[in-house]
Scaffold this active site. Structure first.
Site, PDB file in Angstrom:
ATOM      1  N   MET A   1      24.260   9.284   1.147  1.00  0.00           N
ATOM      2  CA  MET A   1      24.112  10.635   1.684  1.00  0.00           C
ATOM      3  C   MET A   1      24.481  10.686   3.165  1.00  0.00           C
ATOM      4  SD  MET A   1      23.617  13.670   1.021  1.00  0.00           S
ATOM      5  CE  MET A   1      22.618  14.222  -0.355  1.00  0.00           C
TER       6      MET A   1
ATOM      7  N   LYS B   1     -17.637  -0.238   5.870  1.00  0.00           N
ATOM      8  CA  LYS B   1     -18.067  -1.327   4.993  1.00  0.00           C
ATOM      9  C   LYS B   1     -19.561  -1.252   4.657  1.00  0.00           C
ATOM     10  CE  LYS B   1     -17.542  -6.281   4.402  1.00  0.00           C
ATOM     11  NZ  LYS B   1     -16.973  -7.537   4.909  1.00  0.00           N
TER      12      LYS B   1
ATOM     13  N   PHE C   1     -11.868  -6.174  14.336  1.00  0.00           N
ATOM     14  CA  PHE C   1     -10.792  -6.734  13.517  1.00  0.00           C
ATOM     15  C   PHE C   1     -10.410  -5.754  12.408  1.00  0.00           C
ATOM     16  CE2 PHE C   1      -9.467  -9.357   9.807  1.00  0.00           C
ATOM     17  CZ  PHE C   1      -8.226  -9.724  10.315  1.00  0.00           C
ATOM     18  N   GLN C   2      -9.151  -5.475  12.284  1.00  0.00           N
ATOM     19  CA  GLN C   2      -8.606  -4.549  11.276  1.00  0.00           C
ATOM     20  C   GLN C   2      -9.213  -3.151  11.374  1.00  0.00           C
ATOM     21  OE1 GLN C   2      -8.575  -6.574   7.402  1.00  0.00           O
ATOM     22  NE2 GLN C   2      -6.535  -7.327   7.962  1.00  0.00           N
TER      23      GLN C   2
ATOM     24  N   GLU D   1       0.815  -1.223   0.000  1.00  0.00           N
ATOM     25  CA  GLU D   1       0.000   0.000   0.000  1.00  0.00           C
ATOM     26  C   GLU D   1       0.847   1.271   0.000  1.00  0.00           C
ATOM     27  OE1 GLU D   1      -0.542  -2.562   2.064  1.00  0.00           O
ATOM     28  OE2 GLU D   1      -2.664  -3.152   1.976  1.00  0.00           O
TER      29      GLU D   1
HETATM   30  C1  LIG Z   1      12.549   6.403   4.809  1.00  0.00           C
HETATM   31  C2  LIG Z   1      13.822   7.098   5.048  1.00  0.00           C
HETATM   32  N1  LIG Z   1      14.673   6.618   5.998  1.00  0.00           N
HETATM   33  C3  LIG Z   1      15.863   7.243   6.209  1.00  0.00           C
HETATM   34  C4  LIG Z   1      16.210   8.359   5.506  1.00  0.00           C
HETATM   35  C5  LIG Z   1      17.544   9.062   5.765  1.00  0.00           C
HETATM   36  N2  LIG Z   1      18.392   8.993   4.568  1.00  0.00           N
HETATM   37  C6  LIG Z   1      18.475  10.019   3.690  1.00  0.00           C
HETATM   38  S1  LIG Z   1      19.455   9.681   2.392  1.00  0.00           S
HETATM   39  C7  LIG Z   1      19.840   8.162   2.997  1.00  0.00           C
HETATM   40  C8  LIG Z   1      20.775   7.246   2.260  1.00  0.00           C
HETATM   41  C9  LIG Z   1      20.188   6.735   0.992  1.00  0.00           C
HETATM   42  O1  LIG Z   1      21.014   5.714   0.475  1.00  0.00           O
HETATM   43  P1  LIG Z   1      20.812   5.195  -0.984  1.00  0.00           P
HETATM   44  O2  LIG Z   1      19.381   4.881  -1.226  1.00  0.00           O
HETATM   45  O3  LIG Z   1      21.765   4.110  -1.269  1.00  0.00           O
HETATM   46  O4  LIG Z   1      21.133   6.486  -1.880  1.00  0.00           O
HETATM   47  P2  LIG Z   1      22.552   7.237  -2.029  1.00  0.00           P
HETATM   48  O5  LIG Z   1      22.602   8.342  -1.031  1.00  0.00           O
HETATM   49  O6  LIG Z   1      23.622   6.233  -1.802  1.00  0.00           O
HETATM   50  O7  LIG Z   1      22.538   7.772  -3.417  1.00  0.00           O
HETATM   51  C10 LIG Z   1      19.185   7.945   4.214  1.00  0.00           C
HETATM   52  C11 LIG Z   1      19.340   6.726   5.031  1.00  0.00           C
HETATM   53  C12 LIG Z   1      15.265   8.825   4.571  1.00  0.00           C
HETATM   54  N3  LIG Z   1      15.485   9.930   3.865  1.00  0.00           N
HETATM   55  N4  LIG Z   1      14.113   8.171   4.351  1.00  0.00           N
END
Ligand SMILES: Cc1ncc(C[n+]2csc(CCOP(=O)(O)OP(=O)(O)O)c2C)c(N)n1
Ligand SMILES: [Mg+2]
Lengths: 582, 163
Positions: free
Chosen positions: A492, A184, A134-135, A72
């Protein structure tokens, strides 16, 4: 809603004869009729107990296309991607309880970026609400802070008006997600069906046209600028104003910078374009904002990723701001000349009032900065640089593809290196920064715009948050393309650890636990290639762009410790900008 | 600075929750909030007392206006307005203490509305200051329960004489 109900009854009386002759339909059938009337062609959904009757209607009625998603959250992001790419509201349908709670991240993502989304959630029968049935989940309560508005349908004869109102609220003013909770029994009950009347909500009358007096003041104000910068946000895209924005910039003769969400509102190939501003914006966009004497914010909200330290942000400029949402004006930065209104309408009028300002010297200066401090990276002989992958894709698609980004370093490289020339072509989770957005958003965009090339560019981390939607793309033979920028890191976060935490890479290394992405994609039935150098990249792009009957996943290995530059550290100012070593 | 904001809202639980949630989600203060039916069927009038500098109050007004089920927002603070609060105060009272308490009640033009062997229940109406004052006068006798409505307020039609 009681007030609404009262008005509905009044209308119902007026139309009693009509009412008596109207066909009797179930709530589920009415829902489908009403969605078709709103111009909905596709909805993204996932069934469950609370919706089983409605799903029976999909079996019989093929007019409304229902796409079965895999999770979802993916459904919500896909509807969001569809909305960003088409400008129409995206619709997602999920069952009660866990189905509904799984959409929460998708709703929050759309809310932060003002995306029109209709979220239809099944609910336990009315008489069981509140019993921990439920749910059952109080999804209205859970989503109240992340929806523009929400409704619980209490009587089946309210359904038609509720749907009309929901679409009206979601798509007008500052757009946003609207949730309708459907017990529902409301879907089973039968009533006379006739189409909804006009919406009249006493508490909701967005201001579309700018006040004429303010427009005249603005024209004066603009003519006095010597060093103007136009700062475009997502509002310009939402209001379909790129033609007006472009005309405005040329009429005034002022350089244009965009936020992450504003990308595409102004062609990046234009001489007046400065690209993106903010934390990972271009040196020259940030320099121009730092030095300008007039900053014109259009559908932009002075987000902290744009301004950094507010006290030092664009210190010498007067500020003008155009926004449809009064609460965005002057929230973070005091504004000298506010105009409340829809960007498209305001600029269309303003464009008739303005002339070129005296910006020749300034434009020369800006051009010099552009030349001296371009975006750059160092290529390597052996492997691929992530920036290079984006740059090559931009060339291979002539800057005309729809690109859906995930979140991380690759997201910033997309914003920097893909040369967007059209609106609604750069889809990125800006406000919430939701990893997992890219895969389903690209899918939704491709479904909304089947004639365009759509590429989801995702990190190896974020890909795995919603990669199961590849199954959805295979199920419907959607030829959406994916490029995994595989750097083996949560890049990042690793970059911040490198720069601010002395290279202590805590919990950001993804190898060797990353799966074999090629095999993973193939197991779903997608076409996949692994790419490790420039020759392979060119050939992979060629194959990818030629395939038109199923999804493609490219696993592109790039140098693992590349950083995104320029960078203004959080809460910093232009003087703190890091250009990186080249 | 303290602001009294009057709202005309759609009469349903959702409105109250949206408004209260907006205040807590954005970190705005609520000193008091009171809501009840009004002259128009299907609508309610809500009075919110809040605090903040001009910028915060401006944001509060704008954010309230953004709520779909808020029909009208009036910040009464710049205008002449009347306001009242009602409190029910149950206080310990021995036979011997009753006359003294009744004297306080009279001075504050409050009312005794219930009486039991060990306690009196008093209804007091007025400004918050006045309600504060009577409560502090009654405190030495031992407060059993205090229930206050929060401020309700209306704009004066005659705006000539601002307090
Ligand atoms: C749902 C979620 N969890 C954590 C983060 C924090 N976060 C931002 S960028 C990043 C790293 C992303 O890694 P990747 O998908 O490999 O992309 P890259 O930066 O290596 O290009 C994280 C953990 C986020 N933005 N969203
Ligand atoms: Mg990565």
């Amino acid at each position: 809603m009681f007030a609404t109900a009262a008005r509905t009854t009044e209308k119902t009386n007026l139309r009693k004869a009509e009412f008596d002759h109207a066909p009797r339909l179930s709530g589920a059938e009415i829902l489908i009729e009403a969605l078709l009337r709103e111009g909905v062609d596709t909805i993204f959904g996932f069934p469950g107990g609370a919706l089983i009757g409605l799903y029976d209607c999909f079996y019989k009625n093929k007019q409304l296309r229902h796409l079965l998603v895999t999770h979802e959250q993916g459904g919500a992001h896909a509807a969001d991607g569809y909305a960003r790419a088409t400008g129409k509201a995206g619709v997602v349908l999920v069952t009660s309880g866990p189905g509904a709670t799984n959409t929460v991240t998708g709703i929050a993502t759309a809310f932060m970026d003002s995306i029109p989304l209709i979220v239809l959630t099944g609910q336990v029968p009315s008489n069981m609400i509140g019993n921990d049935a439920f749910q059952e989940a109080d999804i209205l309560g859970i989503t109240r802070p992340i929806t523009k508005h929400s409704f619980l349908v209490r009587r089946v004869d309210e359904l038609v008006e509720t749907i009309r109102q929901a679409f009206h609220i979601a798509t007008t003013g500052r757009p946003g997600p609207v949730l309708i909770d459907l017990p529902k029994d409301m879907l089973a009950a039968r009533t006379a069906y006739f189409p909804a009347g006009e919406v009249d909500l006493r508490g909701y009358k967005p201001t579309v046209r700018g006040s004429l007096r303010q427009l005249r003041n603005a024209a004066n104000f603009l003519q006095q600028a010597k060093k103007p910068v136009i700062y475009i946000g997502g509002g310009a895209i939402l209001s379909n104003a790129s033609a007006e924005v472009t005309e405005f910039a040329r009429e005034l003769n002022a350089p244009v910078t965009t936020t992450l969400l504003g990308i595409g509102a102004f062609p990046e190939t234009d001489d007046l374009s400065l690209g993106m501003l903010g934390m990972h914006g271009t040196w020259y966009a940030n320099k121009a904002v730092d030095e300008c004497d007039l900053l014109i914010a259009i559908g932009a909200r002075f987000d902290d990723r744009v301004t950094g330290n507010l006290e030092k942000f664009s210190p010498n400029s007067k500020k003008m701001q155009i926004d449809i949402d009064p609460s965005c004006i002057g929230k973070n930065v005091p504004v000298d000349l506010p105009i409340v209104g829809d960007v498209k309408s305001v600029l269309a009028e303003l464009n008739t009032l303005i002339e070129k300002c005296d910006s020749e010297i300034w434009l020369k200066q800006v051009a010099l900065w552009k030349k001296k401090h371009p975006l750059r990276y160092r290529k390597t002989a052996d492997g691929l640089k992530p920036q290079q992958v984006i740059e090559e894709l931009s060339k291979a698609t002539n800057g005309e593809a729809i690109i859906a980004a995930d979140v991380g370093q690759h997201q910033m490289w997309i914003a920097q290196w893909y040369k967007f020339t059209q609106p609604r072509s750069h889809l990125s989770s800006g406000g919430l920064g939701t990893m997992g957005f890219g895969v389903p958003a690209a899918l939704g965009a491709k479904i909304g715009c089947p004639g365009r090339t759509v590429v989801g560019i995702v990190g190896d981390g974020g890909f795995q948050m919603t990669s199961m939607e590849i199954a959805t793309a295979v199920r419907y033979q959607i030829p959406v393309k994916y490029i995994i920028i595989n750097n083996g890191y949560l890049g990042m976060v690793r970059q911040w650890q490198q720069i601010f935490f002395d290279k202590r890479y805590s919990n950001t290394y993804l190898n060797p636990s990353n799966p074999d992405f090629k095999k993973l994609a193939e197991s779903y039935g997608a076409f996949s290639l692994r790419v490790k150098n420039l020759d392979e990249l060119h050939s992979a792009f060629k194959q990818m762009l030629a395939i038109d009957n199923r999804p493609v996943v490219l696993d592109v290995w790039v140098s693992p410790e590349e950083n995104v530059f320029p960078m203004i550290p959080a809460n910093g100012s232009f003087s703190d900008i890091l250009e990186g070593e080249v | 600075m303290k602001h009294t904001i009057n709202l005309l809202v759609e009469n349903n639980v959702g409105s109250l929750l949206r408004i209260a949630g907006m205040f807590s989600g954005r970190g705005f203060n609520i000193d008091s909030i009171s809501v009840g039916a009004c002259e128009e069927e299907g609508l309610s009038r809500m009075t919110i007392v809040t605090r903040g500098d001009d910028e915060i109050i401006e944001q509060i007004n704008k954010q309230l206006n953004k709520c779909i089920n808020v029909i009208k927002v009036t910040d009464l603070t710049q205008e002449a307005f009347v306001h009242r609060e009602l409190a029910l105060i149950k206080v310990h009272a021995t036979q011997a203490e009753r006359p003294e308490i009744m004297q306080i009640v009279e001075v504050f033009r409050a009312k005794i509305i219930d009486l039991s062997p060990g306690a009196l229940t008093i209804e007091a109406t007025g400004s918050e200051d006045k309600v504060d004052a009577i409560i502090s006068m009654l405190r030495p006798f031992g407060l059993k329960t205090v229930s206050r409505t929060g401020r309700v307020a209306l704009k004066r039609d005659f705006q000539g004489n601002v307090n």
